[in-house]
Design a protein around this motif. Structure first.
Motif, PDB file in Angstrom:
ATOM      1  N   GLY A   1     -55.777  21.852 -49.774  1.00  0.00           N
ATOM      2  CA  GLY A   1     -55.284  20.925 -50.790  1.00  0.00           C
ATOM      3  C   GLY A   1     -55.446  19.495 -50.323  1.00  0.00           C
TER       4      GLY A   1
ATOM      5  N   ASP B   1     -53.368  17.227 -50.775  1.00  0.00           N
ATOM      6  CA  ASP B   1     -52.070  16.789 -50.251  1.00  0.00           C
ATOM      7  C   ASP B   1     -52.057  16.891 -48.723  1.00  0.00           C
ATOM      8  OD1 ASP B   1     -50.822  16.149 -52.641  1.00  0.00           O
ATOM      9  OD2 ASP B   1     -49.937  18.127 -52.925  1.00  0.00           O
TER      10      ASP B   1
ATOM     11  N   LEU C   1     -54.105  14.034 -47.376  1.00  0.00           N
ATOM     12  CA  LEU C   1     -53.380  12.759 -47.489  1.00  0.00           C
ATOM     13  C   LEU C   1     -52.320  12.682 -46.381  1.00  0.00           C
ATOM     14  CD1 LEU C   1     -52.931  12.650 -51.378  1.00  0.00           C
ATOM     15  CD2 LEU C   1     -54.394  11.147 -50.017  1.00  0.00           C
TER      16      LEU C   1
ATOM     17  N   TYR D   1     -49.600   7.941 -57.366  1.00  0.00           N
ATOM     18  CA  TYR D   1     -49.206   9.292 -56.968  1.00  0.00           C
ATOM     19  C   TYR D   1     -47.930   9.208 -56.107  1.00  0.00           C
ATOM     20  CZ  TYR D   1     -49.845  14.070 -55.230  1.00  0.00           C
ATOM     21  OH  TYR D   1     -49.676  15.391 -54.917  1.00  0.00           O
TER      22      TYR D   1
ATOM     23  N   TYR E   1     -47.424   9.255 -52.040  1.00  0.00           N
ATOM     24  CA  TYR E   1     -47.782   8.239 -51.029  1.00  0.00           C
ATOM     25  C   TYR E   1     -46.543   7.682 -50.320  1.00  0.00           C
ATOM     26  CZ  TYR E   1     -52.249   8.221 -53.632  1.00  0.00           C
ATOM     27  OH  TYR E   1     -53.406   8.575 -54.266  1.00  0.00           O
TER      28      TYR E   1
ATOM     29  N   ASP F   1     -58.404   8.035 -53.207  1.00  0.00           N
ATOM     30  CA  ASP F   1     -58.015   9.398 -53.602  1.00  0.00           C
ATOM     31  C   ASP F   1     -58.691   9.700 -54.949  1.00  0.00           C
ATOM     32  OD1 ASP F   1     -56.747  11.651 -54.587  1.00  0.00           O
ATOM     33  OD2 ASP F   1     -54.711  10.955 -54.143  1.00  0.00           O
TER      34      ASP F   1
ATOM     35  N   TYR G   1     -59.210  12.800 -59.522  1.00  0.00           N
ATOM     36  CA  TYR G   1     -59.584  12.884 -60.948  1.00  0.00           C
ATOM     37  C   TYR G   1     -60.946  12.283 -61.256  1.00  0.00           C
ATOM     38  CZ  TYR G   1     -54.671  14.041 -61.133  1.00  0.00           C
ATOM     39  OH  TYR G   1     -53.463  14.649 -60.920  1.00  0.00           O
TER      40      TYR G   1
ATOM     41  N   SER H   1     -58.684  21.187 -57.051  1.00  0.00           N
ATOM     42  CA  SER H   1     -57.580  21.604 -57.931  1.00  0.00           C
ATOM     43  C   SER H   1     -57.763  21.240 -59.390  1.00  0.00           C
ATOM     44  CB  SER H   1     -56.263  20.970 -57.464  1.00  0.00           C
ATOM     45  OG  SER H   1     -55.902  21.434 -56.201  1.00  0.00           O
TER      46      SER H   1
ATOM     47  N   ARG I   1     -55.614  26.205 -53.327  1.00  0.00           N
ATOM     48  CA  ARG I   1     -55.283  25.126 -52.386  1.00  0.00           C
ATOM     49  C   ARG I   1     -56.490  24.748 -51.525  1.00  0.00           C
ATOM     50  NH1 ARG I   1     -53.277  22.628 -54.275  1.00  0.00           N
ATOM     51  NH2 ARG I   1     -52.101  21.497 -52.692  1.00  0.00           N
TER      52      ARG I   1
HETATM   53  N1  PMP Z   1     -53.906  13.088 -55.475  1.00  0.00           N
HETATM   54  C1  PMP Z   1     -53.482  12.891 -56.722  1.00  0.00           C
HETATM   55  C2  PMP Z   1     -53.638  11.540 -57.327  1.00  0.00           C
HETATM   56  C3  PMP Z   1     -52.888  13.941 -57.444  1.00  0.00           C
HETATM   57  O1  PMP Z   1     -52.432  13.746 -58.677  1.00  0.00           O
HETATM   58  C4  PMP Z   1     -52.777  15.213 -56.823  1.00  0.00           C
HETATM   59  C5  PMP Z   1     -52.208  16.403 -57.578  1.00  0.00           C
HETATM   60  N2  PMP Z   1     -50.912  16.377 -57.905  1.00  0.00           N
HETATM   61  C6  PMP Z   1     -53.208  15.349 -55.520  1.00  0.00           C
HETATM   62  C7  PMP Z   1     -53.788  14.278 -54.868  1.00  0.00           C
HETATM   63  C8  PMP Z   1     -53.028  16.641 -54.757  1.00  0.00           C
HETATM   64  O2  PMP Z   1     -53.781  17.678 -55.227  1.00  0.00           O
HETATM   65  P1  PMP Z   1     -54.050  19.000 -54.384  1.00  0.00           P
HETATM   66  O3  PMP Z   1     -53.107  19.015 -53.202  1.00  0.00           O
HETATM   67  O4  PMP Z   1     -53.807  20.099 -55.325  1.00  0.00           O
HETATM   68  O5  PMP Z   1     -55.475  18.901 -53.927  1.00  0.00           O
END
Ligand code: PMP
Length: 355
Positions: A85, A87, A90, A112, A115, A182, A185, A210, A219
């Motif tokens: 993932g 996340d 990050l 998001y 952060y 990031d 999208y 995702s 994930r």
């Molecule tokens: N970055 C942003 C801006 C998100 O909106 C999300 C999803 N909620 C994520 C990261 C994390 O996504 P994932 O861990 O599913 O890859």
């Protein structure tokens, strides 16, 4: 809280994920998942034979998945990092590239929500920079900084995107700071900064399977950057959980990369549905931002954000409402299929008495 919790975490406010209710079947437009299933190649790759091999650890080097991503993005495997993932990535990035007051971090105030959680978790000083009145990011606010920069592009929950030239300006004006973009999208109409990572050694692009690749439940996230940045992330991963990606997810990810066309076609459909739904919402008196993501950020002139969220939930449709003062009048609505969007619009017409 137990009496054993480290004092470092006593005041930590954890991130609140979108609801994943099990009480009934909702039309789920609240966590920006894809309405489309993974491609046939993914279903084939994750088969009973592979399940029977779950007694064995996964490949910690993720060699095949990295090679597939490297080939798709025109990079070398050394430029690719993968973990479970975005996340996870990050989190590793805040650990690796931020440090107390020595290397603080800067990100948009409306963005998001994770952060600020990562900054708190790792004791990093941070500045949450206000957006402009129209929710756009003011590029100048991120130029010539003394902090690591983190920007979601397109931003969430606004959906507004920076151009590639604007991202490049931020990167070039901060040669001694890491700039993390990031791109969760980006496949829904943004411009990816992955094309810049060979040119700049201070740019880290983080992305995910995702959203556009229909694998939220598997994930899987990836990052693209210069070799040294990737090596730093590997160091953190190998200091926490080197097997963070399970065997099935590795296979699913490789297959998804091979089937890129299927996913990019789905993105086109989602973009079309976004425009269709935004137009209909504007006709119903909503203000919507110019979203380049797989969600719509909308505010009604007739009904409050929370009230609309609750009325939709009552009708079996889940959208995401945030309580933050500046955006409490809005809802973030994930773009789904034509049927889902028509059901949403129908429910909104009913709630607003516009039938
Ligand atoms: N970055 C942003 C801006 C998100 O909106 C999300 C999803 N909620 C994520 C990261 C994390 O996504 P994932 O861990 O599913 O890859």
């Amino acid at each position: 809280m137990s009496r054993f919790l480290s004092s470092r975490y006593r005041d930590l406010e954890a991130y609140t994920p979108g609801e994943q209710p099990t009480d009934m079947q909702y039309i789920k437009l609240n966590t920006n998942e894809s309405p489309y299933p993974p491609s046939a190649a993914v279903l084939e790759a994750v088969n009973a034979e592979e399940v029977s091999r779950l007694n064995l650890y996964s490949d910690p080097t993720c060699k095949k998945l990295k090679a597939a991503l490297a080939s798709l993005y025109g990079k070398k495997s050394e430029n690719i990092f993968v973990s479970s993932g975005s996340d996870d990535i990050l989190n590793f990035s805040f650990m690796a590239f931020c440090e107390g007051s020595k290397r603080p971090v800067r990100f948009p105030e409306i963005s998001y929500g994770f952060y600020s959680v990562y900054a708190e978790l790792h004791g990093v000083d941070y500045t949450a920079v206000p957006l402009s009145e129209d929710f756009s990011i003011n590029v100048e606010d991120y130029c010539h900084n003394d902090a690591t920069v983190v920007i979601a592009n397109p931003n969430a929950p606004t959906g507004i995107a920076l151009t590639l030239a604007e991202v490049e300006k931020i990167v070039t004006s901060n040669p001694d700071q890491l700039v993390l973009i990031d791109e969760a999208y980006v496949d829904f109409g943004g411009e990816s900064a992955t094309v810049l990572t060979d040119k700049y050694d201070n740019l880290l692009v983080v992305a995910t399977f995702s959203k556009s690749r229909s694998l939220a439940g598997a994930r899987l996230g990836f990052a693209i950057a210069n070799e040294q940045i990737i090596a730093d992330l590997e160091k953190i991963k190998y200091s926490t959980n080197p097997y963070s990606i399970n065997r099935l997810t590795l296979l699913a990810g490789e297959a998804a990369v091979r089937d890129n066309g299927y996913y990019m076609d789905n993105c086109k459909k989602i973009i079309e549905m976004r425009e269709y739904t935004q137009k209909a919402l504007r006709e119903l008196g909503f203000y919507t931002t110019d979203s380049k993501a797989n969600f719509i950020f909308a505010k009604s002139e007739q009904i409050g954000g929370e009230e609309l969220y609750l009325a939709l939930k009552q009708r079996g449709i889940l959208v995401r409402h945030f309580t933050k003062e500046k955006i409490k009048d809005f809802n973030r609505i994930t773009v789904g299929t034509r049927d889902q969007m028509d059901a949403l619009l129908e429910a909104i017409r009913e709630i607003l008495g516009r039938k």
